[in-house]
Design a protein around this motif. Sequence first.
Motif, mmCIF file in Angstrom:
data_model
loop_
_atom_site.group_PDB
_atom_site.id
_atom_site.type_symbol
_atom_site.label_atom_id
_atom_site.label_comp_id
_atom_site.label_asym_id
_atom_site.label_seq_id
_atom_site.Cartn_x
_atom_site.Cartn_y
_atom_site.Cartn_z
ATOM 1 N N GLU A 1 -18.553 -17.498 -12.036
ATOM 2 C CA GLU A 1 -18.441 -16.975 -13.419
ATOM 3 C C GLU A 1 -17.761 -15.494 -13.536
ATOM 4 O O GLU A 1 -17.078 -15.169 -14.448
ATOM 5 N N HIS A 2 -17.956 -14.953 -12.551
ATOM 6 C CA HIS A 2 -17.677 -13.631 -12.283
ATOM 7 C C HIS A 2 -16.170 -13.521 -12.108
ATOM 8 O O HIS A 2 -15.402 -12.736 -13.065
ATOM 9 N N TRP A 3 -15.719 -14.326 -11.550
ATOM 10 C CA TRP A 3 -14.296 -14.394 -11.322
ATOM 11 C C TRP A 3 -13.439 -14.827 -12.489
ATOM 12 O O TRP A 3 -12.430 -14.618 -12.820
ATOM 13 N N ALA A 4 -14.195 -16.011 -13.018
ATOM 14 C CA ALA A 4 -13.440 -16.574 -14.304
ATOM 15 C C ALA A 4 -13.451 -15.414 -15.560
ATOM 16 O O ALA A 4 -12.564 -15.575 -16.289
ATOM 17 N N ARG A 5 -14.242 -14.479 -15.456
ATOM 18 C CA ARG A 5 -14.345 -13.184 -16.406
ATOM 19 C C ARG A 5 -13.255 -12.024 -15.896
ATOM 20 O O ARG A 5 -12.421 -11.717 -16.643
ATOM 21 N N PHE A 6 -13.476 -11.582 -14.637
ATOM 22 C CA PHE A 6 -12.677 -10.558 -14.230
ATOM 23 C C PHE A 6 -11.453 -10.738 -13.227
ATOM 24 O O PHE A 6 -10.703 -9.714 -12.827
ATOM 25 N N GLY A 7 -11.219 -12.048 -12.892
ATOM 26 C CA GLY A 7 -10.144 -12.351 -11.872
ATOM 27 C C GLY A 7 -10.806 -12.281 -10.427
ATOM 28 O O GLY A 7 -12.028 -11.548 -10.285
ATOM 29 N N ARG A 8 -9.978 -12.279 -9.306
ATOM 30 C CA ARG A 8 -10.522 -12.473 -7.944
ATOM 31 C C ARG A 8 -9.877 -11.644 -7.113
ATOM 32 O O ARG A 8 -8.465 -11.706 -7.209
ATOM 33 N N ASN A 9 -10.355 -10.654 -6.482
ATOM 34 C CA ASN A 9 -9.874 -9.995 -5.445
ATOM 35 C C ASN A 9 -10.005 -10.479 -3.975
ATOM 36 O O ASN A 9 -10.944 -10.438 -3.487
ATOM 37 N N TYR A 10 -8.950 -11.392 -3.568
ATOM 38 C CA TYR A 10 -8.972 -11.673 -2.264
ATOM 39 C C TYR A 10 -8.779 -10.553 -1.157
ATOM 40 O O TYR A 10 -7.934 -9.978 -1.348
ATOM 41 N N TYR A 11 -9.734 -10.612 -0.322
ATOM 42 C CA TYR A 11 -10.024 -9.540 0.395
ATOM 43 C C TYR A 11 -10.651 -9.643 1.987
ATOM 44 O O TYR A 11 -11.031 -10.457 1.920
ATOM 45 N N ALA A 12 -10.076 -8.911 2.804
ATOM 46 C CA ALA A 12 -10.588 -8.967 4.228
ATOM 47 C C ALA A 12 -10.224 -7.672 4.916
ATOM 48 O O ALA A 12 -9.491 -7.086 4.513
ATOM 49 N N ARG A 13 -11.142 -7.470 6.037
ATOM 50 C CA ARG A 13 -11.080 -6.216 6.804
ATOM 51 C C ARG A 13 -10.787 -6.922 8.181
ATOM 52 O O ARG A 13 -11.408 -7.753 8.779
ATOM 53 N N HIS A 14 -9.737 -6.449 8.954
ATOM 54 C CA HIS A 14 -9.503 -6.714 10.344
ATOM 55 C C HIS A 14 -9.543 -5.466 11.082
ATOM 56 O O HIS A 14 -8.938 -4.471 10.865
ATOM 57 N N ASP A 15 -10.647 -5.720 12.362
ATOM 58 C CA ASP A 15 -10.811 -4.470 13.076
ATOM 59 C C ASP A 15 -10.220 -4.607 14.341
ATOM 60 O O ASP A 15 -10.585 -5.815 15.075
ATOM 61 N N TYR A 16 -9.638 -3.792 15.002
ATOM 62 C CA TYR A 16 -9.110 -3.902 16.383
ATOM 63 C C TYR A 16 -9.899 -2.681 17.084
ATOM 64 O O TYR A 16 -9.591 -1.529 16.661
ATOM 65 N N GLU A 17 -10.966 -3.217 17.765
ATOM 66 C CA GLU A 17 -11.920 -2.276 18.587
ATOM 67 C C GLU A 17 -11.381 -1.818 20.045
ATOM 68 O O GLU A 17 -10.710 -2.256 20.641
ATOM 69 N N ALA A 18 -11.963 -0.671 20.171
ATOM 70 C CA ALA A 18 -11.980 -0.066 21.587
ATOM 71 C C ALA A 18 -10.461 0.217 21.902
ATOM 72 O O ALA A 18 -9.995 -0.091 23.173
ATOM 73 N N ILE A 19 -9.625 0.474 21.027
ATOM 74 C CA ILE A 19 -8.091 0.931 21.493
ATOM 75 C C ILE A 19 -8.306 2.248 22.052
ATOM 76 O O ILE A 19 -8.795 3.302 21.704
ATOM 77 N N PRO A 20 -7.447 2.526 23.255
ATOM 78 C CA PRO A 20 -7.172 3.753 23.750
ATOM 79 C C PRO A 20 -6.912 4.903 22.516
ATOM 80 O O PRO A 20 -5.976 4.474 21.854
ATOM 81 N N THR A 21 -7.341 5.870 22.452
ATOM 82 C CA THR A 21 -7.302 6.680 21.583
ATOM 83 C C THR A 21 -5.903 7.302 21.314
ATOM 84 O O THR A 21 -5.427 7.453 20.200
ATOM 85 N N ASP A 22 -5.206 7.271 22.401
ATOM 86 C CA ASP A 22 -3.817 7.962 22.184
ATOM 87 C C ASP A 22 -3.050 6.950 21.483
ATOM 88 O O ASP A 22 -2.176 7.182 20.763
ATOM 89 N N ARG A 23 -3.229 5.534 21.810
ATOM 90 C CA ARG A 23 -2.498 4.464 21.338
ATOM 91 C C ARG A 23 -2.625 4.490 19.599
ATOM 92 O O ARG A 23 -1.943 4.301 19.059
ATOM 93 N N ALA A 24 -4.214 4.524 19.414
ATOM 94 C CA ALA A 24 -4.545 4.539 18.123
ATOM 95 C C ALA A 24 -3.845 5.629 17.328
ATOM 96 O O ALA A 24 -3.316 5.495 15.948
ATOM 97 N N ASP A 25 -4.045 6.915 17.937
ATOM 98 C CA ASP A 25 -3.198 7.940 17.244
ATOM 99 C C ASP A 25 -1.646 7.659 16.964
ATOM 100 O O ASP A 25 -1.079 8.350 16.097
ATOM 101 N N ALA A 26 -1.111 7.295 18.068
ATOM 102 C CA ALA A 26 0.251 7.075 17.869
ATOM 103 C C ALA A 26 0.715 6.241 16.882
ATOM 104 O O ALA A 26 1.645 6.380 16.141
#
Length: 542
Positions: free
Chosen positions: A401-426
Amino acid sequence: MIQDVSTKPFADQKPGTSGLRKKVRVFQQPNYAENFIQAVFDVVTGKEGATLVIGGDGRFLNREVIQVAIRMAAANGFARVLVGQGGILSTPAASHVIRRYGALGGLVLSASHNPGGPEEDFGIKYNIANGGPAPEAVTEAIHARTLSIENYRTFAAPDVDIDSPGLRQVGPLTVEVIDPVADYAALMETLFDFSAIRALFAGGFRMRFDAMSAVTGPYAHEILERRLGAPAGTVVNGTPLPDFGHHHPDPNLVHARDLYDLMMGPDAPDFGAASDGDGDRNLIIGRNQYVTPSDSLAVLAANAHLAPGYARGLAGIARSMPTSAAADRVAAALGVPLFETPTGWKFFGNLLDAGMATICGEESAGTGSDHVREKDGLWAVLLWLNILAVRRQPVAQILAEHWARFGRNYYARHDYEAIPTDRADALMAALRSSLPTLPGLDTPAGPVASADDFAYTDPTDASVSARQGVRIGFVDGSRIVFRLSGTGTEGATLRVYLERYVAADGDLSLETAVALAPLVAAAEALAGIAGHTGMDRPSVIT
């Protein structure tokens, strides 16, 4: 006797979005915890005669560091310390205790949703007098002090009994061991219709709450089973353990998989929920219906008036920038402002203190209100129960009923963990350098409409927080956000947030993975995640 102990700075004591988090073995280095606590005490003014709150989530090293902090508080001018019995205080309960007893602040010992144990994680966070996390100006000053510290002050005294309620004395310092649950439970009774929720359970409503062997177990047993009448056994994994029973106390679909499978099974209860290590996050699942944290925020805001504590209406809604825009549409319908802040609960504190917002939420399973200055997992569960008790509809129907009133935001979060910090910063540096060239670029998700690095100007004090995450918007209203998380203890975590809005007259029944597939492909094309990280898939999808 007060002792001044010589020490040398550690170069790695910069607090993140939720304090200082490191591996236990790092905190076990001689003087490591002492240096950071002294840096906090050196920066904080008004200690003489003040009250300090100390507590944590019960993880490994919690009790030892509490004893260190008590002795140091005695040597640094505090008059009183309030400590949770057994060293236990959930993060939202600590916030409430700080506020209720007029404390100068508090040391919250936790690494939140990170695993615990001798080889795992520990953390220290300082909360200020409003009960919320220290703002950036304070954490920056603490970090600067850690780099120049030459000694710390402690009081020569044996360990204090923190397992029995009552008063103790450490030199000039009075230590009061308090019931960790009582004040918080009493606060919840002022916010929610406990009679209606009791009637819900009395009518056969079934629930499963997974405390993940973490701090909310005692709170959930007291409130859900004793005060609200949920059957014994409703709360599982309800005893806090130093290693969380080898669980990873993060209430998501990977680490709370048993709960998810139960709720999707043939004999599912009506409602399922979980909380994390320190009690500030939540997971909500109805029978055969997972609720994303972003949708949960929107539904709670739209229905908050059904709970007595929010019958007055909302002053405003605040969400972190990576959180979906579902709450924006609720704010517009209610005629209240919507504030978009950087990630980190401390950014909501000014809005709450100014009376500009009532309910706040982050996509990382954190939701809360102006009752404290932290996100609050059990609060969110109780507000859901209050809504269910009044509406007498299953979670799936409320969401539909909420979506029928407001619409729907399809949503997800993808986490890439324990990456070497220099690679993530690059990766982030390359992405930021490409921003001027992105508008108009064709991608698997369609043409790029906008691209920027989010900056926030606080409406209460005009302070500016820059470089808070790269936002890429598409012509159809979809967006991708890239940011590095500050909550890990090793390497870096890249978080990629994917969002696609479908209006109320569109297809609201797509599988999330199908709806977001073009954005997943676009994220790889724009950021070169595999090339930079060496990872061909996320560590966790929520």
